[in-house]
Design a protein around this motif. Structure first.
Motif, PDB file in Angstrom:
ATOM      1  N   ASP A 110      -3.915   9.667   9.312  1.00 36.89           N
ATOM      2  CA  ASP A 110      -4.066  10.734   7.967  1.00 36.89           C
ATOM      3  C   ASP A 110      -5.280  10.346   7.060  1.00 36.89           C
ATOM      4  O   ASP A 110      -4.689   9.407   6.526  1.00 36.89           O
ATOM      5  N   ASN A 111      -6.218  10.518   7.307  1.00 37.71           N
ATOM      6  CA  ASN A 111      -7.170  10.467   6.213  1.00 37.71           C
ATOM      7  C   ASN A 111      -6.673  10.891   5.268  1.00 37.71           C
ATOM      8  O   ASN A 111      -7.227   9.805   4.256  1.00 37.71           O
ATOM      9  N   TYR A 112      -6.246  11.689   4.845  1.00 30.81           N
ATOM     10  CA  TYR A 112      -5.617  11.709   3.135  1.00 30.81           C
ATOM     11  C   TYR A 112      -5.362  10.784   2.877  1.00 30.81           C
ATOM     12  O   TYR A 112      -5.585  10.281   1.455  1.00 30.81           O
ATOM     13  N   ALA A 113      -4.318  10.443   3.406  1.00 31.74           N
ATOM     14  CA  ALA A 113      -3.349   9.078   2.941  1.00 31.74           C
ATOM     15  C   ALA A 113      -4.263   7.608   2.718  1.00 31.74           C
ATOM     16  O   ALA A 113      -4.584   7.173   2.488  1.00 31.74           O
ATOM     17  N   PHE A 114      -5.563   7.615   4.079  1.00 31.06           N
ATOM     18  CA  PHE A 114      -6.156   6.414   3.991  1.00 31.06           C
ATOM     19  C   PHE A 114      -7.115   7.187   2.286  1.00 31.06           C
ATOM     20  O   PHE A 114      -7.251   5.252   1.232  1.00 31.06           O
ATOM     21  N   ALA A 115      -7.794   7.635   1.969  1.00 36.06           N
ATOM     22  CA  ALA A 115      -8.791   7.178   0.771  1.00 36.06           C
ATOM     23  C   ALA A 115      -8.257   7.901  -0.307  1.00 36.06           C
ATOM     24  O   ALA A 115      -8.254   7.587  -0.900  1.00 36.06           O
ATOM     25  N   ASN A 116      -6.377   8.463  -0.654  1.00 41.49           N
ATOM     26  CA  ASN A 116      -6.089   7.954  -1.283  1.00 41.49           C
ATOM     27  C   ASN A 116      -5.245   6.557  -1.218  1.00 41.49           C
ATOM     28  O   ASN A 116      -5.347   6.060  -2.905  1.00 41.49           O
TER      29      ASN A 116
ATOM     30  N   ARG B 220      -6.542   4.540  -4.841  1.00 38.91           N
ATOM     31  CA  ARG B 220      -5.400   3.515  -5.856  1.00 38.91           C
ATOM     32  C   ARG B 220      -5.585   2.312  -5.328  1.00 38.91           C
ATOM     33  O   ARG B 220      -5.457   1.406  -6.953  1.00 38.91           O
ATOM     34  N   TYR B 221      -6.076   1.762  -4.838  1.00 42.63           N
ATOM     35  CA  TYR B 221      -6.585   0.209  -4.370  1.00 42.63           C
ATOM     36  C   TYR B 221      -7.063  -0.721  -5.368  1.00 42.63           C
ATOM     37  O   TYR B 221      -7.414  -1.993  -6.280  1.00 42.63           O
ATOM     38  N   LEU B 222      -8.017   0.374  -5.091  1.00 37.59           N
ATOM     39  CA  LEU B 222     -10.045  -0.285  -5.415  1.00 37.59           C
ATOM     40  C   LEU B 222      -9.320   0.001  -7.613  1.00 37.59           C
ATOM     41  O   LEU B 222      -9.550  -0.983  -8.206  1.00 37.59           O
TER      42      LEU B 222
ATOM     43  N   ASP C 174      -7.713  13.273  -5.137  1.00 36.79           N
ATOM     44  CA  ASP C 174      -6.244  13.204  -5.884  1.00 36.79           C
ATOM     45  C   ASP C 174      -5.987  12.297  -6.542  1.00 36.79           C
ATOM     46  O   ASP C 174      -5.432  11.966  -7.380  1.00 36.79           O
ATOM     47  N   ALA C 175      -6.020  10.948  -5.665  1.00 35.28           N
ATOM     48  CA  ALA C 175      -6.160   9.694  -6.155  1.00 35.28           C
ATOM     49  C   ALA C 175      -6.912   9.597  -7.629  1.00 35.28           C
ATOM     50  O   ALA C 175      -6.843   8.984  -8.403  1.00 35.28           O
ATOM     51  N   LEU C 176      -8.287   9.917  -7.633  1.00 30.60           N
ATOM     52  CA  LEU C 176      -8.811   9.287  -8.990  1.00 30.60           C
ATOM     53  C   LEU C 176      -8.038  10.669 -10.497  1.00 30.60           C
ATOM     54  O   LEU C 176      -8.101   9.385 -11.114  1.00 30.60           O
ATOM     55  N   SER C 177      -8.089  11.515  -9.517  1.00 32.00           N
ATOM     56  CA  SER C 177      -7.120  12.880 -10.720  1.00 32.00           C
ATOM     57  C   SER C 177      -6.237  11.367 -11.780  1.00 32.00           C
ATOM     58  O   SER C 177      -5.772  11.462 -13.247  1.00 32.00           O
ATOM     59  N   GLU C 178      -5.291  10.667 -10.756  1.00 34.94           N
ATOM     60  CA  GLU C 178      -3.613  10.430 -11.263  1.00 34.94           C
ATOM     61  C   GLU C 178      -3.886   9.719 -11.561  1.00 34.94           C
ATOM     62  O   GLU C 178      -2.667   8.294 -12.367  1.00 34.94           O
ATOM     63  N   VAL C 179      -5.310   8.398 -10.895  1.00 33.64           N
ATOM     64  CA  VAL C 179      -5.060   7.494 -11.612  1.00 33.64           C
ATOM     65  C   VAL C 179      -6.018   7.465 -13.085  1.00 33.64           C
ATOM     66  O   VAL C 179      -6.389   5.939 -13.592  1.00 33.64           O
ATOM     67  N   GLY C 180      -6.579   8.049 -13.166  1.00 33.69           N
ATOM     68  CA  GLY C 180      -7.842   8.347 -13.874  1.00 33.69           C
ATOM     69  C   GLY C 180      -9.268   7.406 -14.009  1.00 33.69           C
ATOM     70  O   GLY C 180      -9.399   6.890 -15.350  1.00 33.69           O
ATOM     71  N   VAL C 181      -9.594   7.188 -12.880  1.00 32.12           N
ATOM     72  CA  VAL C 181     -10.932   6.510 -12.907  1.00 32.12           C
ATOM     73  C   VAL C 181     -12.168   8.336 -12.558  1.00 32.12           C
ATOM     74  O   VAL C 181     -11.773   8.832 -11.891  1.00 32.12           O
ATOM     75  N   SER C 182     -13.035   7.448 -12.264  1.00 36.70           N
ATOM     76  CA  SER C 182     -14.207   8.633 -12.041  1.00 36.70           C
ATOM     77  C   SER C 182     -14.529   8.574 -11.228  1.00 36.70           C
ATOM     78  O   SER C 182     -15.174   7.335  -9.778  1.00 36.70           O
ATOM     79  N   GLU C 183     -15.472   8.987 -10.299  1.00 37.93           N
ATOM     80  CA  GLU C 183     -16.274   9.467  -9.563  1.00 37.93           C
ATOM     81  C   GLU C 183     -17.611   9.827  -9.767  1.00 37.93           C
ATOM     82  O   GLU C 183     -18.462  10.259 -10.427  1.00 37.93           O
TER      83      GLU C 183
ATOM     84  N   PRO D 109     -21.606   3.023  -8.701  1.00 39.85           N
ATOM     85  CA  PRO D 109     -19.659   3.080  -8.872  1.00 39.85           C
ATOM     86  C   PRO D 109     -19.707   1.114  -8.735  1.00 39.85           C
ATOM     87  O   PRO D 109     -20.440   0.143  -8.393  1.00 39.85           O
ATOM     88  N   ASP D 110     -18.788   0.944  -8.707  1.00 41.08           N
ATOM     89  CA  ASP D 110     -18.070  -0.811  -8.309  1.00 41.08           C
ATOM     90  C   ASP D 110     -16.818  -0.887  -7.459  1.00 41.08           C
ATOM     91  O   ASP D 110     -16.464  -1.845  -7.264  1.00 41.08           O
ATOM     92  N   GLY D 111     -16.343   0.797  -6.880  1.00 42.23           N
ATOM     93  CA  GLY D 111     -15.792   0.300  -5.882  1.00 42.23           C
ATOM     94  C   GLY D 111     -16.110   1.559  -5.260  1.00 42.23           C
ATOM     95  O   GLY D 111     -16.238   2.443  -5.424  1.00 42.23           O
ATOM     96  N   ILE D 112     -16.336   1.349  -3.816  1.00 40.54           N
ATOM     97  CA  ILE D 112     -16.663   2.641  -2.858  1.00 40.54           C
ATOM     98  C   ILE D 112     -15.809   2.344  -1.443  1.00 40.54           C
ATOM     99  O   ILE D 112     -15.115   1.901  -1.172  1.00 40.54           O
ATOM    100  N   VAL D 113     -14.877   3.207  -1.085  1.00 42.60           N
ATOM    101  CA  VAL D 113     -14.802   3.833  -0.210  1.00 42.60           C
ATOM    102  C   VAL D 113     -15.272   4.289   0.837  1.00 42.60           C
ATOM    103  O   VAL D 113     -16.282   5.312   0.899  1.00 42.60           O
ATOM    104  N   SER D 114     -15.380   3.234   2.379  1.00 40.36           N
ATOM    105  CA  SER D 114     -16.447   4.510   3.254  1.00 40.36           C
ATOM    106  C   SER D 114     -15.412   4.800   4.856  1.00 40.36           C
ATOM    107  O   SER D 114     -14.046   3.976   4.839  1.00 40.36           O
ATOM    108  N   SER D 115     -15.536   5.656   5.066  1.00 36.38           N
ATOM    109  CA  SER D 115     -14.360   6.019   6.654  1.00 36.38           C
ATOM    110  C   SER D 115     -15.010   5.417   7.439  1.00 36.38           C
ATOM    111  O   SER D 115     -14.846   6.119   8.405  1.00 36.38           O
TER     112      SER D 115
END
Length: 347
Positions: free
Chosen positions: A177-183, A187-189, A218-227, A256-262
């Motif tokens: 579930d890569n949607y859940a992973f990235a989301n 959110r964690y960051l 979706d996570a960025l939109s919901e928690v109010g951080v920028s990409e 960026p001050d946070g990065i998600v790597s696949s």
């Protein structure tokens, strides 16, 4: 007549290789009885079947594949089709381990059918089907509208995909579930106070690219951080390309001050690029990464990781293919593994 011929072939296989005659001599049974016991024929008593199969295992007996195919129309082969230029060795070894752990106690064995970037991904699949080389096929690098899956469905060939399609057609698959992973990673960051996040995504065109990108957005939109866009490279690029692009990104004023790597291998390059830019992991930037082997914490304890098991994927895909061969409905042979959550290695 065909069955007698194939049993005769098995009796007289290459010198030094255990045959049906060898088994008959060692068990004191007739060749026909031994042959039927190996096939779990119901007319052969359970104790006799157990004794024959135990002796066969002890002496390393293997049936003559040409004879089996002539008699049953089956190859007893599962083929794993892999792009050898894109799949890392950890993926290959782990998924093979998973497949073989499931088929070890069955008549089936695994062959790997490789193809390269210069080939049409359809070529190895067509070859397997047209030559009747396998009873079931496993494919990876699945696309939303995957021509291989459509081709196999049209021909009624049992198969499973590593990853889902989006064709509106039912077939076996196993996916992470890569949607859940990235989301969850984003959110964690954000929960750590990181406000500008970047995503190193899978290549465009693969189904899990869309899942990953959508979960992150979706996570960025919901928690109010920028990409901070990081889309000039993907995890398919070389380590040096990712390292160079990361260093360029981290030297920008709006870095960026946070990065998600696949992918874990890409994370090694990301960390190198961060350090090339004179920044410190865990202080200036945090990174959440997927990994399939638990080694990232040995590289940098400041990393946060989520585990994806390719061994589990291999075993689930093998079960799906065997299930379809055995008559199960394809729609009942689908599985999705969930991320276990972000796991810090900081102690």
């Amino acid at each position: 007549m065909d069955r007698r011929r194939t049993e005769k072939n098995d009796e007289t296989s290459a010198q030094g290789r255990p045959t049906l005659k060898t088994l008959a001599f060692m068990t004191g049974l007739g060749v026909t009885t031994v042959s039927r016991a190996l096939k779990d024929a119901p007319e052969i008593g359970a104790e006799t079947r157990r004794r024959v199969q135990l002796v066969a295992k002890q002496i390393g007996y293997r049936p003559n594949r040409a004879g089996v195919r002539l008699r049953t129309g089956k190859t007893n082969v599962i083929s794993l089709v892999l792009n050898t230029e894109h799949e890392l060795m950890s993926f290959v070894s782990d998924i093979i381990y998973g497949v073989t752990s499931v088929i070890a106690d069955t008549p089936y064995h695994l062959i790997v059918t490789p193809y390269s970037r210069s080939q049409d991904p359809m070529d190895p699949v067509r070859y397997l089907v047209e030559t009747g080389s396998a009873d079931g096929i496993i494919i990876s690098r699945t696309q939303p509208d995957d021509a291989r899956a459509r081709y196999l469905l049209e021909r009624g060939i049992p198969f499973a995909t590593h990853g889902r399609t989006d064709m509106g057609l039912v077939h076996p698959y196993h996916d992470f579930d890569n949607y859940a992973f990235a989301n969850e990673a984003a959110r964690y960051l954000a929960g750590m106070g990181r406000r500008r996040l970047a995503l190193l995504a899978p290549p465009v065109g693969l189904t899990y690219h869309g899942h990953t990108v959508n979960g992150f957005a979706d996570a960025l939109s919901e928690v109010g951080v920028s990409e901070v866009p990081f889309n000039t490279v993907t995890i398919d690029q070389s380590i040096e390309q990712i390292r160079t692009r990361t260093a360029q990104l981290m030297r920008r004023n709006d870095r960026p001050d946070g990065i998600v790597s696949s992918a874990a291998a890409s994370t090694l390059a990301i960390v190198a690029g961060i350090e090339d830019a004179g920044l410190e992991l865990g202080r200036d930037v945090d990174v959440v990464s997927k990994q399939s082997s638990e080694f990232l914490h040995l590289f940098r304890r400041e990393l946060f990781v989520v585990n994806e098991s390719f061994r589990l994927a291999g075993s689930e895909l093998a079960r799906s293919v065997l299930g379809w061969i055995g008559g199960a409905a394809p729609g009942s042979l689908q599985s999705l593994s969930k991320p276990s959550g972000v796991l810090p290695y900081r102690g």
